[in-house]
Design an enzyme around this catalytic site. Structure first.
Site, PDB file in Angstrom:
ATOM      1  N   ARG A  70      63.364  55.282 108.459  1.00  0.00           N
ATOM      2  CA  ARG A  70      63.374  56.675 108.025  1.00  0.00           C
ATOM      3  C   ARG A  70      64.730  57.020 107.410  1.00  0.00           C
ATOM      4  NH1 ARG A  70      63.830  59.472 111.975  1.00  0.00           N
ATOM      5  NH2 ARG A  70      63.468  57.972 113.634  1.00  0.00           N
ATOM      6  N   HIS A 227      57.968  64.910 120.498  1.00  0.00           N
ATOM      7  CA  HIS A 227      58.139  63.467 120.274  1.00  0.00           C
ATOM      8  C   HIS A 227      58.038  62.768 121.629  1.00  0.00           C
ATOM      9  CE1 HIS A 227      60.927  60.147 118.436  1.00  0.00           C
ATOM     10  NE2 HIS A 227      59.659  59.882 118.227  1.00  0.00           N
ATOM     11  N   SER A 249      63.627  57.473 118.816  1.00  0.00           N
ATOM     12  CA  SER A 249      62.947  56.294 118.277  1.00  0.00           C
ATOM     13  C   SER A 249      63.652  55.023 118.748  1.00  0.00           C
ATOM     14  CB  SER A 249      62.990  56.326 116.752  1.00  0.00           C
ATOM     15  OG  SER A 249      62.382  57.500 116.282  1.00  0.00           O
ATOM     16  N   THR A 254      57.024  53.117 123.540  1.00  0.00           N
ATOM     17  CA  THR A 254      55.798  52.322 123.551  1.00  0.00           C
ATOM     18  C   THR A 254      55.741  51.479 124.826  1.00  0.00           C
ATOM     19  OG1 THR A 254      55.865  52.296 121.151  1.00  0.00           O
ATOM     20  CG2 THR A 254      54.410  50.705 122.191  1.00  0.00           C
TER      21      THR A 254
HETATM   22  O1  SAT Z   1      59.318  55.529 111.014  1.00  0.00           O
HETATM   23  S1  SAT Z   1      58.690  56.309 112.115  1.00  0.00           S
HETATM   24  O2  SAT Z   1      59.257  57.651 112.144  1.00  0.00           O
HETATM   25  O3  SAT Z   1      57.263  56.398 111.907  1.00  0.00           O
HETATM   26  C1  SAT Z   1      58.967  55.539 113.594  1.00  0.00           C
HETATM   27  C2  SAT Z   1      60.064  56.157 114.379  1.00  0.00           C
HETATM   28  O4  SAT Z   1      61.211  56.145 113.945  1.00  0.00           O
HETATM   29  O5  SAT Z   1      59.788  56.661 115.480  1.00  0.00           O
HETATM   30 MN    MN Z   2      58.858  58.055 117.218  1.00  0.00          MN
END
Ligand code: SAT
Ligand code: MN
Length: 582
Positions: A70, A227, A249, A254
């Protein structure tokens, strides 16, 4: 006419006029259509087929080398008033942004097909779900949206009945980072993204819609778009608990959502509702119910194996699209942490030898799969009413300071805890890695409006309910000079067990200035090989270090000026006061 919804048809026609594609394809979301897309991308070289004996139906996509994460500095919130976007967002005037984008989008699809993807975020029959339509010229985006959302005919039908949808317009453009923008127009429920084909920049249903636009909608409609993963935990007595947890992130969402109970927890079962995003609504009794707006995972690959997380490993062994991993001599995908295989090509497709000191897979390499691939998939992920949340967890990656776990004193203090989250940056976003930055509620890159208003919105729930979830903070990443103090992964269930017992009011805790911490022995550490002094370190709260931290937090809050809720400052003052008395 492709739809009875005039607004949608007109918008698609307008976009086609501007972008000038060779053809327009409305996606029906069928398996056959997905297979056609795969075949087409194999043909064009967008996808490479991996070893189908060991990794059935798995493919590899290599993104442009400048397009691997991102891009927060190119992501904008375009509200009519700059204050509504807040200091937490880049802002551009909507008219200026539209005219800039109109120029960039002009004829950008010439020679390409334009795909129209109607999608539904959340179970198709849930009142909490919201629909959108993404227009894109990338077949990779379509295939990912097929795995990540409920897309196609059913979503289109819902849009036609509801007559409400978020408009998302995406083109890979020429992938030039100089002409890359991800722009949001919350007041118009519109997203426009150009110049990137990667993850959250391009799969507009994910961060752009399900968080940035949805957080704005949630403010207006009195719910929360967060989130957060959602995990179901069943104890040996058969009681089920649902926990929502927010981490930045690439901090293990996960893994926590797919946790495998350790051997010392026989009879416990953990199932996944969601791994990245949660939408929370309050019912009449003041309880929060959560749905996962997504239908698949876009997970970080490196580090995943049979030992660290069997479920995640099983999940990504079939029907997955890999992005930016390496490959082995027998054409399997390869990444740092994979236990078997001899890697011969890196994520760029260059020759690779195991004794190289370069990464073979990109540290932000990803797998995309349907959530139903997960052996721990909970059927309730499809429940229209969602699941009742008993605890909310915030966390970050902090090698120092934050203890393994603590509990906020009440909801408003918990909002302070969430608003104060600091975390070391990761490879999920372009930029330096390992620097502590404020990432309130793990929403820094994803809140579609001014954080000051967002915190006020969070605080407002305490006036509405006596039945709110308890709020906790965890830190799996505390280190000393030998490495991590806590083993993490499945062993995190030991901490969740304590959290659940606190939610059931079964056990006491020790009060400290920053919140409640476990009484020694209440977190089960049997069978763990952790030296006593390390265990003590995991729960130590150093008042001086914390006072310095609270100072930094205050400075950060000051950026929000007059708009900052006084209540948040009160909560801050209470903690500082308690720390000063220590
Ligand atoms: O690139 S994403 O935003 O989909 C994944 C993440 O950074 O959580
Ligand atoms: Mn994420």
């Amino acid at each position: 006419m492709n739809t009875t919804n005039k607004e949608l048809q007109n918008w698609v026609d307008q976009v086609a006029k501007l972008t000038n594609p060779t053809a327009v394809h409305w996606c029906d979301g069928s398996n056959q259509e997905y297979q056609n897309f795969i075949a087409q991308m194999l043909e064009s070289g967008d996808l490479l087929k991996l070893n189908h004996e060991t990794f059935p139906n798995c493919y590899l996509h290599r993104s442009d080398q400048t397009d691997v994460a991102r891009v927060e500095h190119l992501t904008f919130i375009c509200t009519s008033k700059q204050e509504d976007a807040g200091p937490n967002n880049n802002w551009m005037d909507p008219d200026e942004a539209h005219s800039k984008l109109d120029n960039l989008f002009k004829d950008c699809m010439s020679g390409r097909t334009m795909y129209v993807i109607p999608y539904c975020l959340g179970p198709i029959d849930s009142v909490y779900s919201r629909c959108g339509v993404e227009i894109t010229d990338s077949p990779y985006v379509v295939a990912n949206m097929f795995l990540m959302t409920r897309m196609g005919t059913k979503a289109l039908q819902r849009i036609e009945t509801e007559n409400k949808f978020v408009k998302g317009m995406h083109s890979i453009g020429d992938l030039n980072p100089e002409k890359r923008f991800i722009m949001h127009f919350p007041e118009e429920l519109t997203i426009r993204s150009i110049g990137s084909g990667y993850g959250g920049n391009a799969l507009l249903g994910k961060k752009c819609h399900a968080l940035r636009i949805a957080s704005w909608q949630a403010l207006k409609e009195k719910w929360l778009a967060e989130h957060m993963l959602i995990v179901e935990i069943e104890n040996p007595e058969g009681d089920k608990f649902y926990i929502a947890a927010a981490f930045p992130s690439a901090c293990g969402k996960t893994n926590l959502a797919m946790l495998i109970p350790p051997d010392t927890y026989p009879g416990w079962k953990v199932r996944t509702i969601g791994d990245d995003i949660a939408w929370l609504h309050m019912d009449n009794s003041g309880r929060f119910w959560a749905i996962n707006p997504e239908a698949g995972y876009f997970g970080v690959v490196p580090g995943t194996n049979q030992d660290t997380n069997q479920n995640a490993y099983e999940t990504l062994k079939r029907d997955a699209i890999y992005t930016n991993v390496g490959i082995t001599d027998n054409n399997e995908p390869w990444w740092e942490g994979k236990l078997e295989g001899n890697p011969t090509k890196d994520w760029k497709g260059d020759d690779y030898s195991s004794d190289s000191n370069q990464d073979c897979a990109h540290p932000n390499s990803r797998f995309t799969v349907s959530a139903k691939n997960n052996p721990g998939y909970s059927e309730l992920a499809d429940s229209p009413s969602g699941v009742p949340i008993c605890a909310i967890i915030f966390g970050g990656r902090r090698s120092e300071l934050a203890p393994l776990v603590y509990e906020a004193k009440d909801w408003n203090h918990g909002v302070l805890v969430g608003a104060s989250v600091g975390s070391e940056t990761t490879a999920a976003a372009a930029g330096d890695v390992g620097i502590v930055r404020r990432d309130p509620m793990a929403m820094k890159p994803f809140c579609g409006y001014n954080f000051a208003d967002y915190w006020r919105h969070w605080l407002s729930f305490s006036e509405q309910s006596q039945n709110l979830p308890k709020i906790f903070h965890v830190n799996w990443f505390r280190k000393n000079d030998q490495g991590f103090l806590w083993p993490g992964f499945g062993e995190n269930l030991r901490v969740l067990d304590w959290i659940i017992q606190r939610c059931q009011n079964k056990i006491d805790a020790k009060e400290t200035p920053i919140g409640y911490v476990p009484i020694k022995g209440d977190i089960d550490t049997s069978g763990l090989d952790i030296a006593d002094e390390n265990l003590d370190a995991l729960f130590t709260i150093d008042p001086d270090q914390w006072l310095a931290e609270m100072n930094e937090i205050k400075e950060y809050f000051n950026e929000f000026g007059e708009r900052l809720p006084k209540q948040l400052l009160n909560e801050h003052a209470k903690v500082v006061d308690a720390l000063s008395k220590k």
